[in-house]
Scaffold this motif. Sequence first.
Motif, mmCIF file in Angstrom:
data_model
loop_
_atom_site.group_PDB
_atom_site.id
_atom_site.type_symbol
_atom_site.label_atom_id
_atom_site.label_comp_id
_atom_site.label_asym_id
_atom_site.label_seq_id
_atom_site.Cartn_x
_atom_site.Cartn_y
_atom_site.Cartn_z
ATOM 1 N N MET B 12 15.222 -3.002 20.729
ATOM 2 C CA MET B 12 14.208 -4.048 20.748
ATOM 3 C C MET B 12 13.644 -4.246 19.349
ATOM 4 O O MET B 12 13.622 -3.329 18.532
ATOM 5 C CB MET B 12 13.058 -3.704 21.702
ATOM 6 N N THR B 13 13.216 -5.458 19.080
ATOM 7 C CA THR B 13 12.553 -5.744 17.810
ATOM 8 C C THR B 13 11.630 -6.926 18.041
ATOM 9 O O THR B 13 11.279 -7.246 19.176
ATOM 10 C CB THR B 13 13.578 -5.992 16.687
ATOM 11 N N GLN B 14 11.264 -7.572 16.943
ATOM 12 C CA GLN B 14 10.316 -8.677 17.030
ATOM 13 C C GLN B 14 10.793 -9.764 16.084
ATOM 14 O O GLN B 14 11.223 -9.480 14.974
ATOM 15 C CB GLN B 14 8.946 -8.151 16.613
ATOM 16 N N VAL B 15 10.768 -11.024 16.543
ATOM 17 C CA VAL B 15 11.106 -12.121 15.637
ATOM 18 C C VAL B 15 9.990 -13.157 15.714
ATOM 19 O O VAL B 15 9.248 -13.232 16.685
ATOM 20 C CB VAL B 15 12.462 -12.787 15.974
ATOM 21 N N PHE B 16 9.896 -13.947 14.644
ATOM 22 C CA PHE B 16 8.881 -14.986 14.593
ATOM 23 C C PHE B 16 9.506 -16.336 14.853
ATOM 24 O O PHE B 16 10.610 -16.610 14.398
ATOM 25 C CB PHE B 16 8.212 -15.012 13.210
ATOM 26 N N SER B 17 8.783 -17.183 15.583
ATOM 27 C CA SER B 17 9.239 -18.561 15.722
ATOM 28 C C SER B 17 8.703 -19.349 14.531
ATOM 29 O O SER B 17 7.943 -18.832 13.719
ATOM 30 C CB SER B 17 8.735 -19.149 17.032
ATOM 31 N N GLY B 20 5.023 -19.347 13.790
ATOM 32 C CA GLY B 20 4.363 -18.084 13.504
ATOM 33 C C GLY B 20 4.144 -17.188 14.704
ATOM 34 O O GLY B 20 3.635 -16.093 14.565
ATOM 35 N N ASP B 179 17.628 -16.381 21.006
ATOM 36 C CA ASP B 179 18.659 -16.704 20.030
ATOM 37 C C ASP B 179 20.015 -16.249 20.571
ATOM 38 O O ASP B 179 20.089 -15.295 21.354
ATOM 39 C CB ASP B 179 18.363 -16.007 18.696
ATOM 40 N N LEU B 188 19.521 -12.551 21.970
ATOM 41 C CA LEU B 188 18.150 -12.079 21.783
ATOM 42 C C LEU B 188 17.355 -12.584 22.964
ATOM 43 O O LEU B 188 17.212 -13.791 23.148
ATOM 44 C CB LEU B 188 17.547 -12.609 20.473
#
Lengths: 120, 209
Positions: B12-17, B20, B179, B188
């Motif tokens: 798991m991780t974190q992405v920004f749209s 923000g 994604d 994702l």
Amino acid sequence: MAMSMLQMIESDHMRFDIPAFRIGDTVKVHVKIREGDKERIQVFEGVVIRTHRAKMGATVTVRKVSYGVGVERIFPVHSPQVERIEILRRGRIRRSRLYYLRKRVGKAARIREKREATKA
Amino acid sequence: MIKAMIGRKLDMTQVFSGDGAAYPVTLVQVGPCTVTQVKTMEKDGYKALQLGFGTKKAKAVNRPMKGKLDKLGKGYFEVLREVPIENPAEHNPGDQVLADVFQIGDRVDIIGKSKGKGYAGTIKRWRFSRGPDGHGSKNVREPGSTGMATYPGRVIKGKKMPGQKGNVRTTVLNLQIVDVRPELNLLLIHGAVPGSKNGIVIVRSANRA
């Protein structure tokens, strides 16, 4: 070694244009602010009192005193809302969390400037 | 085309749209999957595709599996799973299913095996509240009463009690795809999915979107 999938995805989203600030530095954070459908940049200037190093989730806490009121903001370092970060001054500090600044005001809340190492 | 695949939960991780907002995402490696068998109404009494995913060393494959997969000639798969489909005639054994059947924004259901928590008490397993710690209380983590008295004189079926928690097939509905990376066979997916890292999951188009 080949990059793991995690590293590949994170390196796509990470910001590599952010300068290497450290705790105690005085920085200017340029943040994008949305007002209705207009966007503008707001600058938050203060001292880095904490960094949370967590790869994609890394954050930095910046403290300033605004009209006599202490204000701390936590910025996600890799957020696209952070336009850029400027380092104004390097601080010489002896701990990693500068919470003691919260109890100090005025002259007592100063941080000594770091002297850059000179080459012999 | 079917919209279901076998995958592996990676991390798991974190992405920004763009605006923000931060999205917690799970990386799921999906496929490439190979159709290993087509189950039809006439022959099998139900309609499904059997998909293969991953690779296995030849010496680790048992003989019945070896016979089946040698006939197909696409190598040995780590897992075989069935997914129900509407129209089996569209598919042939040996067909490939790739990550690009999914698009950004699609809603999917994830089926996996949840992490095992062992034999758990009622507080952990059913979110019962606990008793007081002090004042001589001995009712700290007890389950309480399990029922009434002479009438009905038994414990009602389905009463929540201690027992095995986790390590069961779990479905999470309507997760959004943030994604798609067809070149890495990677999805994702917004939020958490069941099971441990490297666990096998089934990703299918959401049934009840």
